[in-house]
Scaffold this active site. Structure first.
Site, PDB file in Angstrom:
ATOM      1  N   TRP A  56      53.997 -12.665   8.867  1.00 24.78           N
ATOM      2  CA  TRP A  56      54.408 -11.329   9.399  1.00 24.78           C
ATOM      3  C   TRP A  56      55.601 -10.528   9.128  1.00 24.78           C
ATOM      4  CZ3 TRP A  56      50.453  -9.120  11.669  1.00 24.78           C
ATOM      5  CH2 TRP A  56      49.305  -9.925  12.528  1.00 24.78           C
ATOM      6  N   ASN A  66      49.702 -14.859  -4.909  1.00 24.34           N
ATOM      7  CA  ASN A  66      49.011 -13.438  -5.372  1.00 24.34           C
ATOM      8  C   ASN A  66      49.961 -12.537  -5.596  1.00 24.34           C
ATOM      9  OD1 ASN A  66      46.122 -14.305  -4.384  1.00 24.34           O
ATOM     10  ND2 ASN A  66      47.287 -14.699  -2.663  1.00 24.34           N
ATOM     11  N   ARG A  87      51.913  -5.849  -5.229  1.00 24.43           N
ATOM     12  CA  ARG A  87      51.575  -7.055  -4.348  1.00 24.43           C
ATOM     13  C   ARG A  87      50.074  -6.930  -3.904  1.00 24.43           C
ATOM     14  NH1 ARG A  87      55.127 -11.048  -3.263  1.00 24.43           N
ATOM     15  NH2 ARG A  87      54.139 -11.391  -1.428  1.00 24.43           N
ATOM     16  N   HIS A 109      46.580  -9.647  -3.874  1.00 27.86           N
ATOM     17  CA  HIS A 109      45.533 -10.036  -2.647  1.00 27.86           C
ATOM     18  C   HIS A 109      44.211  -9.748  -2.920  1.00 27.86           C
ATOM     19  CE1 HIS A 109      49.311 -11.078  -0.717  1.00 27.86           C
ATOM     20  NE2 HIS A 109      49.806 -10.055  -0.564  1.00 27.86           N
ATOM     21  N   ARG A 157      56.541 -10.112   6.079  1.00 27.27           N
ATOM     22  CA  ARG A 157      56.303  -9.375   4.983  1.00 27.27           C
ATOM     23  C   ARG A 157      56.238  -7.901   5.151  1.00 27.27           C
ATOM     24  NH1 ARG A 157      51.466 -12.494   1.993  1.00 27.27           N
ATOM     25  NH2 ARG A 157      52.776 -14.574   1.499  1.00 27.27           N
ATOM     26  N   ASP A 206      48.134 -19.715  -3.000  1.00 28.24           N
ATOM     27  CA  ASP A 206      49.706 -19.024  -3.043  1.00 28.24           C
ATOM     28  C   ASP A 206      49.651 -18.385  -4.290  1.00 28.24           C
ATOM     29  OD1 ASP A 206      52.343 -18.409  -2.403  1.00 28.24           O
ATOM     30  OD2 ASP A 206      52.869 -20.353  -2.711  1.00 28.24           O
ATOM     31  N   LEU A 210      27.660 -24.931   4.179  1.00 22.01           N
ATOM     32  CA  LEU A 210      29.348 -24.989   3.839  1.00 22.01           C
ATOM     33  C   LEU A 210      29.814 -24.368   5.081  1.00 22.01           C
ATOM     34  CD1 LEU A 210      31.709 -25.831   1.796  1.00 22.01           C
ATOM     35  CD2 LEU A 210      31.627 -23.222   1.551  1.00 22.01           C
ATOM     36  N   SER A 250      49.543 -16.757   7.463  1.00 21.25           N
ATOM     37  CA  SER A 250      50.546 -17.994   8.306  1.00 21.25           C
ATOM     38  C   SER A 250      51.268 -16.964   9.337  1.00 21.25           C
ATOM     39  CB  SER A 250      51.410 -18.681   7.545  1.00 21.25           C
ATOM     40  OG  SER A 250      52.594 -17.749   7.105  1.00 21.25           O
ATOM     41  N   THR A 251      51.631 -17.653  10.400  1.00 23.47           N
ATOM     42  CA  THR A 251      52.329 -17.085  11.329  1.00 23.47           C
ATOM     43  C   THR A 251      53.709 -16.468  10.948  1.00 23.47           C
ATOM     44  OG1 THR A 251      53.075 -19.416  11.874  1.00 23.47           O
ATOM     45  CG2 THR A 251      51.535 -18.268  13.416  1.00 23.47           C
ATOM     46  N   GLU A 289      44.904 -36.393   0.109  1.00 23.48           N
ATOM     47  CA  GLU A 289      45.502 -36.622  -1.083  1.00 23.48           C
ATOM     48  C   GLU A 289      45.935 -34.938  -1.220  1.00 23.48           C
ATOM     49  OE1 GLU A 289      45.765 -38.888  -3.346  1.00 23.48           O
ATOM     50  OE2 GLU A 289      44.532 -40.424  -2.060  1.00 23.48           O
TER      51      GLU A 289
HETATM   52  C1  V0D Z   1      44.958 -12.741   1.262  1.00 21.62           C
HETATM   53  C2  V0D Z   1      44.249 -14.877  -0.796  1.00 21.62           C
HETATM   54  C3  V0D Z   1      39.568 -13.380   2.741  1.00 21.62           C
HETATM   55  C4  V0D Z   1      45.183 -15.155   0.196  1.00 21.62           C
HETATM   56  C5  V0D Z   1      42.828 -14.622  -0.426  1.00 21.62           C
HETATM   57  C6  V0D Z   1      43.933 -11.445   7.134  1.00 21.62           C
HETATM   58  C7  V0D Z   1      45.938 -13.895   1.212  1.00 21.62           C
HETATM   59  C8  V0D Z   1      42.746 -12.985   0.145  1.00 21.62           C
HETATM   60  C9  V0D Z   1      39.537 -13.255   4.219  1.00 21.62           C
HETATM   61  C10 V0D Z   1      38.772 -13.370   5.175  1.00 21.62           C
HETATM   62  C11 V0D Z   1      43.003 -12.837   2.665  1.00 21.62           C
HETATM   63  C12 V0D Z   1      39.361 -14.082   6.401  1.00 21.62           C
HETATM   64  C13 V0D Z   1      38.384 -14.065   7.542  1.00 21.62           C
HETATM   65  C14 V0D Z   1      37.188 -13.643   7.258  1.00 21.62           C
HETATM   66  C15 V0D Z   1      36.629 -13.263   6.304  1.00 21.62           C
HETATM   67  C16 V0D Z   1      37.431 -12.878   4.863  1.00 21.62           C
HETATM   68  C17 V0D Z   1      41.083 -13.044   4.194  1.00 21.62           C
HETATM   69  C18 V0D Z   1      43.370 -12.761   5.083  1.00 21.62           C
HETATM   70  C19 V0D Z   1      43.825 -12.852   3.911  1.00 21.62           C
HETATM   71  C20 V0D Z   1      44.314 -12.580   6.191  1.00 21.62           C
HETATM   72  F1  V0D Z   1      36.219 -13.817   8.502  1.00 21.62           F
HETATM   73  N1  V0D Z   1      40.435 -13.180   2.025  1.00 21.62           N
HETATM   74  N2  V0D Z   1      41.689 -12.996   2.939  1.00 21.62           N
HETATM   75  N3  V0D Z   1      41.955 -12.789   5.287  1.00 21.62           N
HETATM   76  N4  V0D Z   1      43.656 -12.820   1.421  1.00 21.62           N
END
Ligand code: V0D
Length: 255
Positions: free
Chosen positions: A84, A37, A48, A52, A86, A35, A146, A80-81, A222
């Protein structure tokens, strides 16, 4: 893997809060709510979306660190669901991040034996996003290091509702008796079933709530919160979370 006791003051030169970790007692599964960004960007007078983009780089950084520490699985709340709601341009930008992530980092993740997975509802997610995600999953499915599990278009109550529906259907069809429904069975219907429940949840950016994230799986987890915005979250912060987790379990002189 690093040696058993790792002095992180040496490892992270910028860090002023080096902590000693016991690498024989790291959590197996860590979940993270990434959270802050948008707030990070606003603080800098940036749009914004810049937050991200920066957040995506931090995902890569923390994956590397988790791998070094010998953590088995990282679940990261990417979308998250509720997200959307935004502004549309922001959502569109976010939905292009998996493709960017793939192009930029997939080769090195493969090199590090990382297995990418996804949990959430595919319905409603743009096809270009799914294409990138499926490619990442497909190209890493034989890796046994991992597990990097992205929660994408994920909501926990929806997940639990789906589980209840499937169980109700089994009962309705006479395959299952209601009195035979137990916790283990319900847990097996959750999307992260095979990686086990997280031992540690990290949430950045100062919000002290779960926001519909893994409600079933977090029953005994935790919880660790920090005011640091996700784009500022460092390896040293991650280590601090692990360190605090390791110290919470101890019974200092108690029974
Ligand atoms: C935005 C911060 C990597 C949180 C991290 C579509 C919000 C960057 C992925 C990612 C997001 C997801 C799947 C995958 C490879 C990469 C990602 C989203 C948002 C939502 F197979 N960062 N990231 N996906 N943010």
């Amino acid at each position: 893997m690093l040696n058993k006791f790792t002095n992180l003051t040496k490892m992270n030169k910028e860090s002023n809060q080096g902590v000693q970790l016991d690498l024989s007692r790291v959590p197996k599964h860590v979940a993270i709510i990434m959270d802050g960004n948008g707030r990070w960007a606003k603080k800098r007078g940036l749009p914004r979306i810049a937050g991200h983009r920066e957040g995506m780089k931090v995902v890569r950084k923390i994956v590397r660190r988790a791998n070094q520490l010998g953590i088995n699985a990282l679940t990261m709340y990417a979308f998250s669901t509720e997200n959307w709601k935004r502004p549309k341009p922001e959502v569109e930008f976010i939905m292009k991040l998996p493709e960017q992530f793939l192009v930029t980092y997939l080769p090195e993740l493969i090199e590090e034996n990382v297995q990418v997975r996804i949990m959430g509802e595919e319905e409603g997610v743009p096809s270009y996003t799914l294409k990138a995600v499926h490619e990442a999953v497909e190209r890493t499915k034989h890796n046994d290091g991992l597990i990097l599990n992205f929660a994408l278009n994920y909501g926990s109550r929806y997940e639990i509702t789906s589980a209840v529906r499937k169980l109700a259907l089994e009962v309705e069809q006479g395959n299952l008796r209601s009195e035979d429904v137990n916790e283990k069975m319900i847990g097996s219907y959750m999307m992260s079933n095979d990686i086990g429940d997280p031992e540690l949840l990290i949430r950045t950016s100062g919000e002290i709530r779960l926001s519909n994230f893994m409600l079933w799986q977090l029953a005994y987890t935790e919880l660790w919160f920090t005011d640091v915005y996700w784009p500022d979250f460092s390896e040293a912060d991650f280590d601090s979370a692990i360190h605090d987790y390791q110290n919470r379990g101890r019974r200092f002189g108690g029974v």
